[in-house]
Design a protein around this motif. Structure first.
Motif, PDB file in Angstrom:
ATOM      1  N   CYS A  58      53.965   7.805 -45.590  1.00 42.01           N
ATOM      2  CA  CYS A  58      53.008   8.514 -45.231  1.00 42.01           C
ATOM      3  C   CYS A  58      53.169   9.858 -46.092  1.00 42.01           C
ATOM      4  CB  CYS A  58      53.025   8.899 -43.673  1.00 42.01           C
ATOM      5  SG  CYS A  58      51.746  10.064 -43.331  1.00 42.01           S
ATOM      6  N   VAL A  59      51.892  10.287 -46.372  1.00 43.03           N
ATOM      7  CA  VAL A  59      51.953  11.553 -47.375  1.00 43.03           C
ATOM      8  C   VAL A  59      51.526  12.746 -46.737  1.00 43.03           C
ATOM      9  CG1 VAL A  59      51.985  10.588 -49.670  1.00 43.03           C
ATOM     10  CG2 VAL A  59      50.010  10.859 -48.549  1.00 43.03           C
ATOM     11  N   CYS A  74      48.792  13.928 -44.712  1.00 44.43           N
ATOM     12  CA  CYS A  74      47.540  14.399 -45.308  1.00 44.43           C
ATOM     13  C   CYS A  74      46.837  15.494 -44.477  1.00 44.43           C
ATOM     14  CB  CYS A  74      46.538  13.467 -45.138  1.00 44.43           C
ATOM     15  SG  CYS A  74      47.080  11.789 -46.270  1.00 44.43           S
ATOM     16  N   CYS A 109      43.012   8.781 -41.600  1.00 48.09           N
ATOM     17  CA  CYS A 109      43.526   7.608 -40.812  1.00 48.09           C
ATOM     18  C   CYS A 109      43.026   8.370 -39.288  1.00 48.09           C
ATOM     19  CB  CYS A 109      45.062   7.678 -40.558  1.00 48.09           C
ATOM     20  SG  CYS A 109      45.769   9.092 -40.651  1.00 48.09           S
ATOM     21  N   SER A 115      49.194  12.207 -38.580  1.00 46.43           N
ATOM     22  CA  SER A 115      49.945  12.931 -39.728  1.00 46.43           C
ATOM     23  C   SER A 115      50.753  13.884 -39.133  1.00 46.43           C
ATOM     24  CB  SER A 115      48.937  13.440 -40.653  1.00 46.43           C
ATOM     25  OG  SER A 115      49.577  14.106 -41.610  1.00 46.43           O
ATOM     26  N   CYS A 153      43.506   4.263 -43.504  1.00 41.99           N
ATOM     27  CA  CYS A 153      44.452   5.095 -44.413  1.00 41.99           C
ATOM     28  C   CYS A 153      44.464   5.387 -45.618  1.00 41.99           C
ATOM     29  CB  CYS A 153      45.829   4.383 -44.144  1.00 41.99           C
ATOM     30  SG  CYS A 153      47.284   5.019 -45.073  1.00 41.99           S
ATOM     31  N   ILE A 154      44.706   6.524 -46.331  1.00 40.52           N
ATOM     32  CA  ILE A 154      44.255   6.809 -47.571  1.00 40.52           C
ATOM     33  C   ILE A 154      44.697   5.682 -48.675  1.00 40.52           C
ATOM     34  CG2 ILE A 154      46.612   8.001 -48.123  1.00 40.52           C
ATOM     35  CD1 ILE A 154      43.289   9.880 -48.884  1.00 40.52           C
ATOM     36  N   VAL A 163      49.837   2.750 -44.530  1.00 37.46           N
ATOM     37  CA  VAL A 163      50.901   3.068 -43.622  1.00 37.46           C
ATOM     38  C   VAL A 163      50.949   2.239 -42.294  1.00 37.46           C
ATOM     39  CG1 VAL A 163      52.235   5.069 -42.185  1.00 37.46           C
ATOM     40  CG2 VAL A 163      51.174   5.315 -44.711  1.00 37.46           C
ATOM     41  N   ILE A 197      50.894   2.547 -39.047  1.00 36.22           N
ATOM     42  CA  ILE A 197      50.781   3.699 -37.964  1.00 36.22           C
ATOM     43  C   ILE A 197      51.164   2.968 -36.675  1.00 36.22           C
ATOM     44  CG2 ILE A 197      49.335   5.361 -36.991  1.00 36.22           C
ATOM     45  CD1 ILE A 197      47.719   5.119 -39.763  1.00 36.22           C
TER      46      ILE A 197
HETATM   47  S1  SF4 Z   1      45.685   8.750 -44.130  1.00 38.12           S
HETATM   48 FE1  SF4 Z   1      47.665   7.192 -44.409  1.00 38.12          FE
HETATM   49  S2  SF4 Z   1      49.131   8.561 -45.604  1.00 38.12           S
HETATM   50 FE2  SF4 Z   1      47.451   9.988 -44.712  1.00 38.12          FE
HETATM   51  S3  SF4 Z   1      48.098  10.920 -43.005  1.00 38.12           S
HETATM   52 FE3  SF4 Z   1      47.159   9.145 -42.501  1.00 38.12          FE
HETATM   53  S4  SF4 Z   1      48.881   7.520 -42.378  1.00 38.12           S
HETATM   54 FE4  SF4 Z   1      49.795   9.110 -43.336  1.00 38.12          FE
END
Ligand code: SF4
Length: 457
Positions: free
Chosen positions: A237-238, A240, A248, A279, A319-320, A327, A329
């Motif tokens: 995960c980054v 976000c 997400c 996140s 997710c991104i 990810v 989740i």
């Molecule tokens: S979109 Fe994906 S990478 Fe970004 S916070 Fe959510 S789970 Fe993490």
């Protein structure tokens, strides 16, 4: 012997958790504690609780800061430092594996082109296994030691080993399941389920490439991911939320106009239906604050035992990472829940957060009975979630279901549904799912097959 739970809280006892009229006192104890720990944070938090405007990254950073403190407060109140520290130590010990992946594997695996001179069988014994450690951890530790010592020869050996591990049958077999070597794969939306042609069929029939899993009874058929696998997802995960990019949670906005983007299968990427602060929870878990992460999830999803692993994956779809594995989740969410449940008094900690969660400024604690009663028809996931929120608002709730539901076992719970004594070890409540009778819930929560949901929750 009956368990007793003595809370380390001035004037607030375990029984008070079941008294709505007493919950403001718990809230006040936390407030005073926070003031003693960090006056500036407490001032920001009070302003937030009083309706001060705080949105996006500002709100996220405030909630994360309060969640760190909330974990420390609850760990002290319940005297569960040993449980928390044990989990944190396991997480910290494994950090080398994730650092090895991030700093070495991802950089070197793409760099090296030429075939290694030696094969895997020759290279692997050159990286010694450490006592009381699996070989993946030992290899990661070898990298840490070589890097710290600036030992170029050992790093070159490790690079050769890495190539042999990833590009030979023997290497892949020996390192199967290693998270440090598992890199995200490109997503092919039109081949989400791997299929193969059925042998000897002229009509072009296909079947799943994986061997079928035979259901025998009602036990869970998929194992829970371990801590290392879960932390691999957390580190993927980054985070976000720091730029409001946590699609997400909130959905992938359409490029033009309103609404959400759709993926190539025309599935709307609307994100988590509860807008769970995913996140932020991942950030807390990364930092070793698992109870804080649970509180963050429960802010939007207090009944998370009914979601998580394999129940709903709308968040994952949004997710991104749209062109490679997302990810996982739900896997992280379930691991955060089970990590806390497995602590001493873990069940009671979870229960406490259903009654009082100071991260939730809209409803920080359950209100006393307001004199109005409601009937909830259907005791499946939607029904029992609704019942929970009505109870939080002070309504009396009667819930009925078409399924015949047995009362919870009388030796564990009294007629009001309250445990007859504090639950020190949650596994005392667990039963083999094959032998369990329907109790407590209705709808799909009971008749759904158990691959989807652990009914011990
Ligand atoms: S979109 Fe994906 S990478 Fe970004 S916070 Fe959510 S789970 Fe993490």
């Amino acid at each position: 012997m009956a368990s007793t739970l003595q809370l380390n809280l001035d004037g607030f006892e375990y029984d008070d958790l079941y008294r709505a009229s007493q919950l403001p006192l718990l809230d006040a104890r936390f407030d005073a504690w926070l003031a003693g720990r960090d006056g500036a944070l407490r001032a920001r938090y009070r302003d937030y609780r009083n309706g001060g405007e705080s949105v996006g990254p500002d709100e996220s950073s405030l909630l994360i800061a309060v969640a760190y403190e909330l974990e420390d407060f609850l760990v002290g109140a319940f005297g569960v430092g040993e449980s928390r520290d044990g989990l944190r130590a396991a997480q910290e010990r494994d950090a080398v594996v994730h650092a090895f992946k991030r700093e070495f594997v991802k950089r070197r695996i793409r760099k090296q082109r030429k075939q290694p001179a030696r094969d895997f069988a020759e290279l692997d014994p050159l990286i010694p296994s450490r006592p009381n450690a699996d070989h993946e951890w030992s290899v990661a530790r070898f990298w840490v030691d070589a890097s710290e010592a600036g030992n170029a020869a050992q790093l070159a050996l490790l690079e050769e080993w890495l190539h042999a591990a990833c590009h030979s049958d023997a290497g892949r077999a020996a390192t199967s399941g290693w998270v440090s070597l598992a890199l995200p794969q490109a997503t092919n939306y039109f081949k989400l389920v791997p299929i193969v042609a059925v042998p000897g069929e002229d009509a072009g029939r296909v079947e799943g490439a994986a061997a079928p899993r035979r259901r025998d009874g009602f036990d869970l058929t998929d194992g829970r991911p371990g801590l290392r696998e879960t932390m691999n997802q957390v580190h993927y995960c980054v985070y976000c939320h720091d730029h409001s990019g946590d699609v997400c949670s909130h959905g992938f906005p359409a490029k033009e106009g309103e609404g959400f983007r759709a993926n190539p299968l025309d599935v709307s990427l609307s994100g988590c239906p509860l807008e769970e602060r995913i996140s932020e929870a991942h950030t807390l878990k990364r930092d070793g604050y698992t109870l804080g992460a649970l509180a963050m999830i429960m802010l939007d999803n207090p009944l998370l035992p009914a979601t998580g692993h394999r129940i709903c994956n709308d968040c994952m779809k949004s997710c991104i990472y749209q062109k490679q594995d997302p990810v996982n989740i739900p896997e992280i969410e379930t691991r955060i829940l089970t990590d806390v449940l497995e602590w001493r008094w873990g069940f009671e900690l979870y229960f406490t957060l259903t009654q009082w969660n100071p991260l939730n400024r809209a409803r920080p604690y359950r209100l006393p009975y307001n004199g109005r009663n409601t009937l909830c028809v259907g005791a499946g996931p939607a029904g029992f979630n609704l019942a929970h929120h009505l109870l939080q608002e002070g309504f009396g709730v009667v819930i009925v279901d078409g399924l015949k539901i047995e009362p919870l076992p009388s030796e564990l719970f009294d007629a009001s549904g309250r445990p007859t004594q504090p639950v020190e070890d949650v596994t005392d409540l667990y039963q083999p799912l094959d032998a369990r009778t329907n109790s407590g819930f209705g709808g799909v929560a009971e008749y759904g097959i158990t691959v989807r949901w652990d009914k011990n929750f």
